[in-house]
Write a protein that holds these residues in place. Structure first.
Motif, PDB file in Angstrom:
ATOM      1  N   HIS A 563       0.835  -1.208   0.000  1.00 26.71           N
ATOM      2  CA  HIS A 563       0.000   0.000   0.000  1.00 26.71           C
ATOM      3  C   HIS A 563       0.870   1.258   0.000  1.00 26.71           C
ATOM      4  CE1 HIS A 563      -4.140   1.718   1.305  1.00 26.71           C
ATOM      5  NE2 HIS A 563      -3.548   2.463   0.397  1.00 26.71           N
ATOM      6  N   SER A 564       1.904   1.268   0.816  1.00 19.95           N
ATOM      7  CA  SER A 564       2.803   2.433   0.825  1.00 19.95           C
ATOM      8  C   SER A 564       3.529   2.546  -0.511  1.00 19.95           C
ATOM      9  CB  SER A 564       3.802   2.310   1.975  1.00 19.95           C
ATOM     10  OG  SER A 564       3.121   2.310   3.218  1.00 19.95           O
ATOM     11  N   GLY A 565       3.887   1.394  -1.088  1.00 15.48           N
ATOM     12  CA  GLY A 565       4.502   1.401  -2.413  1.00 15.48           C
ATOM     13  C   GLY A 565       3.581   2.004  -3.461  1.00 15.48           C
ATOM     14  N   THR A 566       2.270   1.793  -3.318  1.00 16.00           N
ATOM     15  CA  THR A 566       1.289   2.364  -4.236  1.00 16.00           C
ATOM     16  C   THR A 566       1.310   3.891  -4.162  1.00 16.00           C
ATOM     17  OG1 THR A 566      -0.119   0.418  -3.962  1.00 16.00           O
ATOM     18  CG2 THR A 566      -1.149   2.372  -4.902  1.00 16.00           C
ATOM     19  N   HIS A 567       1.400   4.430  -2.941  1.00 22.25           N
ATOM     20  CA  HIS A 567       1.469   5.888  -2.779  1.00 22.25           C
ATOM     21  C   HIS A 567       2.717   6.460  -3.453  1.00 22.25           C
ATOM     22  CE1 HIS A 567      -1.587   6.797   0.608  1.00 22.25           C
ATOM     23  NE2 HIS A 567      -1.903   5.647   0.033  1.00 22.25           N
ATOM     24  N   LEU A 568       3.843   5.779  -3.260  1.00 19.90           N
ATOM     25  CA  LEU A 568       5.091   6.251  -3.877  1.00 19.90           C
ATOM     26  C   LEU A 568       4.988   6.176  -5.404  1.00 19.90           C
ATOM     27  CD1 LEU A 568       7.804   4.604  -1.572  1.00 19.90           C
ATOM     28  CD2 LEU A 568       6.695   6.836  -1.342  1.00 19.90           C
ATOM     29  N   LEU A 569       4.385   5.092  -5.900  1.00 19.28           N
ATOM     30  CA  LEU A 569       4.209   4.931  -7.345  1.00 19.28           C
ATOM     31  C   LEU A 569       3.357   6.067  -7.912  1.00 19.28           C
ATOM     32  CD1 LEU A 569       4.291   3.371 -10.040  1.00 19.28           C
ATOM     33  CD2 LEU A 569       2.346   2.011  -9.207  1.00 19.28           C
ATOM     34  N   HIS A 570       2.246   6.380  -7.246  1.00 17.89           N
ATOM     35  CA  HIS A 570       1.362   7.451  -7.711  1.00 17.89           C
ATOM     36  C   HIS A 570       2.125   8.775  -7.796  1.00 17.89           C
ATOM     37  CE1 HIS A 570      -2.748   9.689  -7.120  1.00 17.89           C
ATOM     38  NE2 HIS A 570      -2.245   9.826  -8.331  1.00 17.89           N
ATOM     39  N   HIS A 571       2.898   9.067  -6.767  1.00 12.59           N
ATOM     40  CA  HIS A 571       3.668  10.306  -6.734  1.00 12.59           C
ATOM     41  C   HIS A 571       4.680  10.352  -7.886  1.00 12.59           C
ATOM     42  CE1 HIS A 571       5.972  13.679  -5.165  1.00 12.59           C
ATOM     43  NE2 HIS A 571       7.063  12.926  -5.209  1.00 12.59           N
ATOM     44  N   SER A 609      11.587   2.123 -16.553  1.00  7.19           N
ATOM     45  CA  SER A 609      12.862   2.079 -15.830  1.00  7.19           C
ATOM     46  C   SER A 609      13.019   3.298 -14.912  1.00  7.19           C
ATOM     47  CB  SER A 609      14.016   2.015 -16.830  1.00  7.19           C
ATOM     48  OG  SER A 609      15.248   1.990 -16.164  1.00  7.19           O
ATOM     49  N   ALA A 610      12.634   4.482 -15.428  1.00  3.15           N
ATOM     50  CA  ALA A 610      12.744   5.713 -14.631  1.00  3.15           C
ATOM     51  C   ALA A 610      11.812   5.658 -13.427  1.00  3.15           C
ATOM     52  CB  ALA A 610      12.417   6.925 -15.496  1.00  3.15           C
ATOM     53  N   ILE A 611      10.603   5.129 -13.624  1.00  2.61           N
ATOM     54  CA  ILE A 611       9.628   5.029 -12.524  1.00  2.61           C
ATOM     55  C   ILE A 611      10.152   4.090 -11.443  1.00  2.61           C
ATOM     56  CG2 ILE A 611       7.312   4.183 -11.925  1.00  2.61           C
ATOM     57  CD1 ILE A 611       6.534   5.140 -14.853  1.00  2.61           C
ATOM     58  N   GLU A 612      10.616   2.913 -11.863  1.00  2.00           N
ATOM     59  CA  GLU A 612      11.165   1.965 -10.891  1.00  2.00           C
ATOM     60  C   GLU A 612      12.321   2.573 -10.120  1.00  2.00           C
ATOM     61  OE1 GLU A 612      12.246  -1.506 -13.085  1.00  2.00           O
ATOM     62  OE2 GLU A 612      10.307  -2.474 -12.785  1.00  2.00           O
ATOM     63  N   SER A 613      13.210   3.238 -10.839  1.00  2.00           N
ATOM     64  CA  SER A 613      14.402   3.828 -10.212  1.00  2.00           C
ATOM     65  C   SER A 613      14.033   4.880  -9.174  1.00  2.00           C
ATOM     66  CB  SER A 613      15.288   4.438 -11.305  1.00  2.00           C
ATOM     67  OG  SER A 613      16.418   5.044 -10.733  1.00  2.00           O
ATOM     68  N   LYS A 614      13.070   5.731  -9.513  1.00  2.00           N
ATOM     69  CA  LYS A 614      12.671   6.807  -8.593  1.00  2.00           C
ATOM     70  C   LYS A 614      11.940   6.258  -7.362  1.00  2.00           C
ATOM     71  CE  LYS A 614      12.487  10.666 -11.870  1.00  2.00           C
ATOM     72  NZ  LYS A 614      13.268  11.638 -11.080  1.00  2.00           N
ATOM     73  N   VAL A 615      11.070   5.250  -7.571  1.00  2.00           N
ATOM     74  CA  VAL A 615      10.374   4.653  -6.419  1.00  2.00           C
ATOM     75  C   VAL A 615      11.382   3.990  -5.492  1.00  2.00           C
ATOM     76  CG1 VAL A 615       8.741   2.875  -5.671  1.00  2.00           C
ATOM     77  CG2 VAL A 615       8.183   4.328  -7.624  1.00  2.00           C
ATOM     78  N   LYS A 657       1.557  10.912   4.548  1.00  2.00           N
ATOM     79  CA  LYS A 657       2.594  11.708   3.885  1.00  2.00           C
ATOM     80  C   LYS A 657       3.936  10.982   3.977  1.00  2.00           C
ATOM     81  CE  LYS A 657       4.198  16.553   3.831  1.00  2.00           C
ATOM     82  NZ  LYS A 657       5.648  16.395   3.942  1.00  2.00           N
ATOM     83  N   PHE A 658       4.535  10.728   2.816  1.00  2.00           N
ATOM     84  CA  PHE A 658       5.915  10.245   2.729  1.00  2.00           C
ATOM     85  C   PHE A 658       6.683  11.278   1.911  1.00  2.00           C
ATOM     86  CE2 PHE A 658       3.757   6.060   3.203  1.00  2.00           C
ATOM     87  CZ  PHE A 658       4.445   5.583   4.307  1.00  2.00           C
ATOM     88  N   GLY A 659       7.359  12.205   2.560  1.00  2.00           N
ATOM     89  CA  GLY A 659       8.047  13.263   1.831  1.00  2.00           C
ATOM     90  C   GLY A 659       7.056  14.113   1.064  1.00  2.00           C
ATOM     91  N   ASP A 660       7.218  14.166  -0.282  1.00  2.00           N
ATOM     92  CA  ASP A 660       6.324  14.977  -1.116  1.00  2.00           C
ATOM     93  C   ASP A 660       5.066  14.233  -1.537  1.00  2.00           C
ATOM     94  OD1 ASP A 660       8.070  17.122  -1.009  1.00  2.00           O
ATOM     95  OD2 ASP A 660       9.207  16.438  -2.765  1.00  2.00           O
ATOM     96  N   SER A 661       4.973  12.958  -1.178  1.00  2.00           N
ATOM     97  CA  SER A 661       3.769  12.180  -1.479  1.00  2.00           C
ATOM     98  C   SER A 661       2.747  12.422  -0.373  1.00  2.00           C
ATOM     99  CB  SER A 661       4.097  10.686  -1.562  1.00  2.00           C
ATOM    100  OG  SER A 661       2.920   9.909  -1.581  1.00  2.00           O
ATOM    101  N   VAL A 662       1.620  13.064  -0.742  1.00  2.00           N
ATOM    102  CA  VAL A 662       0.591  13.414   0.246  1.00  2.00           C
ATOM    103  C   VAL A 662      -0.775  12.960  -0.282  1.00  2.00           C
ATOM    104  CG1 VAL A 662      -0.385  15.261   1.666  1.00  2.00           C
ATOM    105  CG2 VAL A 662       1.946  15.493   0.762  1.00  2.00           C
ATOM    106  N   GLU A 663      -1.408  12.042   0.441  1.00  2.00           N
ATOM    107  CA  GLU A 663      -2.704  11.526  -0.021  1.00  2.00           C
ATOM    108  C   GLU A 663      -3.671  11.347   1.138  1.00  2.00           C
ATOM    109  OE1 GLU A 663      -2.908   8.327  -2.765  1.00  2.00           O
ATOM    110  OE2 GLU A 663      -0.944   8.724  -3.660  1.00  2.00           O
ATOM    111  N   LEU A 664      -4.972  11.532   0.826  1.00  2.00           N
ATOM    112  CA  LEU A 664      -6.021  11.157   1.770  1.00  2.00           C
ATOM    113  C   LEU A 664      -6.134   9.644   1.715  1.00  2.00           C
ATOM    114  CD1 LEU A 664      -8.837  13.726   0.870  1.00  2.00           C
ATOM    115  CD2 LEU A 664      -7.083  13.927   2.625  1.00  2.00           C
TER     116      LEU A 664
END
Length: 873
Positions: A563-571, A609-615, A657-664
């Motif tokens: 679930h937390s990985g999903t938030h990071l992916l969305h961001h 590749s860029a998405i995986e790397s950033k997550v 909130k994980f850093g800049d990832s902010v979700e309800l």
């Protein structure tokens, strides 16, 4: 008064009466197993009526987007045929949760209708519940006496339980209703026939406009009635019907909003609305259905083959077929109409404008797909008609027509139209029987039966403590028995619970409760409205005891990582692809995370590749969770919190909130991103037009994925003697194999051509036709090539071939088309019978068919059987 103004006047009126104006709930229902769609304004308030939640605001009003495709009046196939029923409609309503009751509800309804909207009092009638002996209820005298203060007694009509006793379902809160009806006929017509006699008689111009429901009772599973602890008011008034009255027209479809859409449809089809009833029905259907389709998509429900998605696809296809068969629109058109809908309703429902591009693209792709289906269906129907004519049959078989409808989605009305053009009829009775059988099977598969709740202990509200605790001491406050698909299980409610209930894409917790050595497994946790229910196969022996509740910790931790990985992916998706990316769906369990999002092209390897790397960079940064509970939604929005599609949020929310990832979000999460371990995208695909789907893994699943890949890599490297550059070595090997394969194919072709020429001498004349029966030690593809070569050389030609290759057997039949038609031969039918002799199966066209099997010993008998079928014994 325009529809927009009518809506605003209603809301302003009740705001002045101290009502909190709330936004419409999503039309697509997420957490109520009894509903697919919001079908009444009260749906979002069920918890208050059921006593699961206490209302913060005891007076509420709103306009609610609703969808009805079945029920007392609304069968989908009837919508558009009359002038006042719809699939999607707006329900204006006001509610009292234990506050005011009949006196205020009736008084305010009369005030706004006659003094604010200024509807002529002489056109109004009201109905009051007449009582019901079976329930032991008398006349709703209180409502009758209140109405007498406003309207002549001869305009108050006593009505039956069917029309004036409202029930939520087979069980649950219910009560007498008082309906307000309006007679919009001309004065001359009203003088000729008393409107009172036309109330509840399905007259298109004497219609119910407002239903005032007074919830006083609770219907138990055994059918008995109990008094509710508090009295509630639930009212609903169709905005479209009110607009018809206010605008002085005799059809909902003649009101301003519908006319805006219908004028566009008429122009697009080069037809005139009002020219014929047939054209008018088609335009009404299309104008109605685009609303249901577009609003469903904004709430996150894409057309599909199951559940709510199937309903939306069915509505969309109904609109397309009316456009195609009646209006002559031979290509996609609904997607353009969706933009017009945004223009006329976007001010009240901004989601139509915010998701304009997504709505248009999804609808366009669905239309293209269905037009393709229509083309395939017409081709299939042509074959059915040709077969019927060949047999001199005047009626097309109902089951065959149903198969065309069920398998290919081909509309029954279009089948009837094409059949009539060919001087044929369809067996409607046979079709309806087959359709009803399917509905019965479907109902049986999904039917859920629930008993009444057994109350063990009183408790104001069940608290969820699972954010902080995975174990807790609990007791069971109530339980009930549930039956589904012939399986019996139980739902338990605790005074508090560490178990997370399925919601927001996250699957529910599992685990067990324990007392005195007895463990009762909880196999799922769900939310019914706002009540957390724990699903168990059996009840504990000491049901009144104090239990220790244990969440399956390992599973929960894996779910949290996903679930937390999903938030990071969305961001990261918004960072890499752009801020147009919005969540359109998600699934989170212990094995995988699935994320649907708006984007209009396939992701490239570089983007993935860029998405995986950033997550993974965010995971390695080990960002600490910043969780904020119970904060005002305005504060959350100011923080930049992303809201999920199709969700309705209260005044107070939770922010993750994980850093800049902010979700309800109400789900469970890791305490810091490092716990996720690693992140790997396993698939990227299309769900619908403009909607992409990513499936990814984290934690243990990602570790297993990488270790398995390393093992496979080492094994492959060993096969190639561990070269320095394994990729280059494999590429060179594949290139060599491709060259060799071409050489093999050329030799095979040469062999086939040689054998084909060789067996030409075995062709004999039989009954005026060139006939060949031959057994060959070749595969089926080679035999097919020989068969078609011979068919092109000899006319008329009949070829029967047996094949034996690598232990597999085959049979093949080929005719010249004219010979097959003249002699009423069907190769597909013959081969299906012959296939049994080689212990296999097959099929094909009337002039060519083949079968495969496992018994080569049956080939000779199969060849003889086919020859006798063609020429007779």
């Amino acid at each position: 008064m325009k529809t927009k103004e009518i809506r605003e006047v209603f809301l302003n009126f009740f705001e002045e009466k101290s009502h909190k104006i709330v936004s419409s709930a999503p039309m697509v229902v997420k957490n109520d197993p009894t509903l697919m769609f919001t079908n009444a304004g009260m749906n979002q308030f069920k918890d208050f009526f059921l006593g699961y939640n206490k209302a913060k605001d005891t007076r509420v009003a709103n306009t609610q987007k609703c969808l009805r495709v079945s029920g007392k009046h609304n069968d989908l196939e009837e919508v558009g045929v009359d002038t006042y029923h719809h699939t999607m409609f707006e329900m204006l309503g006001n509610w009292s949760f234990g506050d005011y009751f009949k006196k205020e509800a009736i008084g305010w309804a009369w005030e706004i209708l006659t003094e604010v909207y200024k509807i002529d009092k002489r056109k109004l009638y009201v109905t009051v519940f007449e009582g019901d002996k079976e329930d032991g209820l008398g006349v709703d005298q209180a409502s009758f006496d209140i109405w007498k203060q406003y309207i002549d007694e001869d305009r108050i009509i006593l009505a039956s339980k069917k029309d004036n006793f409202w029930e939520m379902g087979e069980s649950g809160p219910c009560g007498p209703a008082s309906e307000i009806h309006v007679d919009i006929r001309s004065e001359a017509e009203r003088e000729k026939v008393d409107g009172k006699s036309l109330v509840n008689a399905d007259h298109p111009q004497v219609i119910e406009i407002w239903n005032l429901v007074f919830m006083q009772y609770n219907r138990m599973a055994d059918g008995s009635l109990d008094k509710l602890p508090n009295n509630h008011v639930d009212t609903g008034m169709g905005l479209e019907r009110l607009a018809m009255v206010m605008q002085g027209v005799t059809s909902n479809y003649d009101t301003d909003q519908f006319q805006y859409l219908i004028n566009f449809i008429a122009k697009k089809a080069n037809k005139k609305y009002g020219a014929s009833e047939k054209l008018d029905i088609a335009m009404r259907v299309v104008a109605d259905h685009i609303r249901a389709i577009a609003f469903s998509i904004t709430d996150g429900q894409l057309p599909s083959n199951t559940g709510a998605g199937y309903v939306i696809r069915r509505i969309l296809r109904r609109a397309v077929r009316y456009g195609y068969s009646t209006l002559g629109l031979e290509g996609p058109f609904l997607y353009e109409l969706s933009e017009k809908l945004g223009e006329i309703m976007g001010d009240a429902f901004p989601e139509l404008l915010n998701q304009k591009e997504t709505i248009s693209k999804v609808i366009y792709e669905e239309e293209v797909s269905f037009f393709r289906t229509l083309a395939q269906g017409i081709k299939k129907l042509d074959g059915i008609i040709e077969s019927a004519k060949a047999k001199n049959e005047l009626i097309l078989d109902g089951e065959v027509i149903f198969e065309l409808y069920d398998t290919f989605g081909f509309p029954i009305d279009l089948t009837g139209l094409i059949a009539r053009e060919n001087d044929l009829q369809i067996d409607e009775n046979g079709f309806n029987i087959a359709l009803e059988k399917q509905k019965t099977r479907s109902r049986a598969a999904t039917q859920v039966s629930t008993q009444d709740w057994v109350q063990l202990k009183e408790d104001d509200k069940e608290e969820f403590v699972g954010y902080d605790f995975l174990e807790s001491d609990i007791y069971i406050t109530k339980y009930r028995e549930v039956s589904q698909k012939k399986k019996k299980f139980y739902q338990l409610v605790f005074n508090l619970t560490p178990f997370y209930a399925q919601g927001g894409g996250q699957e529910g917790d599992t685990g067990f409760i324990e007392l005195d050595g007895e463990k009762v497994k909880i196999f799922d946790t769900k939310k019914e409205n706002n009540l957390i229910v724990h699903l168990v196969d059996k009840l504990p022996e000491n049901i009144n005891g104090k239990f220790k509740a244990h969440v399956d910790t390992k599973r929960r931790r894996l779910v949290e990582a996903n679930h937390s990985g999903t938030h990071l992916l969305h961001h990261v998706l918004r960072e890499v692809l752009g801020t147009h990316v919005e969540q359109k769906g998600s699934l989170v369990n212990e094995k995988v995370l699935r994320f649907d999002f708006s984007h209009f092209s396939k992701l490239s390897e570089e983007e993935i590749s860029a998405i995986e790397s950033k997550v993974n960079a965010l995971i390695k940064a080990n960002i600490t969770l910043d969780e904020k509970r119970n904060i005002p939604i305005k504060v959350a929005e100011d923080m930049g919190a992303m809201a999920l599609f199709g969700e309705k949020y209260g005044d107070v929310v939770r922010v993750i909130k994980f850093g800049d990832s902010v979700e309800l979000c109400g789900g469970t999460h890791v305490s810091s991103t490092g716990i996720i371990g690693s992140f790997k995208i396993v698939t990227e695909s299309s769900v619908a037009a403009g909607i992409r789907r990513i499936e990814a893994i984290t934690s243990d699943a990602a570790e297993l994925y990488f270790s398995t890949r390393v093992t496979q890599f080492d094994a492959i490297a060993n096969l190639f003697n561990k070269p320095k550059n394994l990729v280059k070595t494999i590429e060179e090997t594949l290139a060599k194999n491709a060259v060799l394969q071409k050489q093999i194919d050329a030799l095979k072709l040469e062999k086939v051509n040689y054998i084909g020429k060789d067996i030409e001498s075995n062709i004999v004349e039989k009954n005026g036709v060139h006939f060949l029966s031959e057994k060959l030690n070749l595969d089926n593809d080679s035999i097919k090539q020989i068969a078609f070569n011979l068919k092109s050389k000899f006319n008329p030609f009949v070829g029967v071939f047996g094949g034996s290759n690598d232990g597999k057997a085959s049979l093949t039949i080929i005719f010249t088309e004219a010979y097959a038609k003249e002699n009423d031969l069907n190769a597909g039918g013959i081969i299906r019978e012959a296939a049994k002799l080689i212990k296999g199966g097959g099929g094909g066209q009337p002039f060519y068919a083949s079968a495969g099997g496992s018994d080569a010993n049956g080939i000779a008998e199969g060849l003889k059987f086919i020859e006798e079928k063609i020429f007779g014994a």
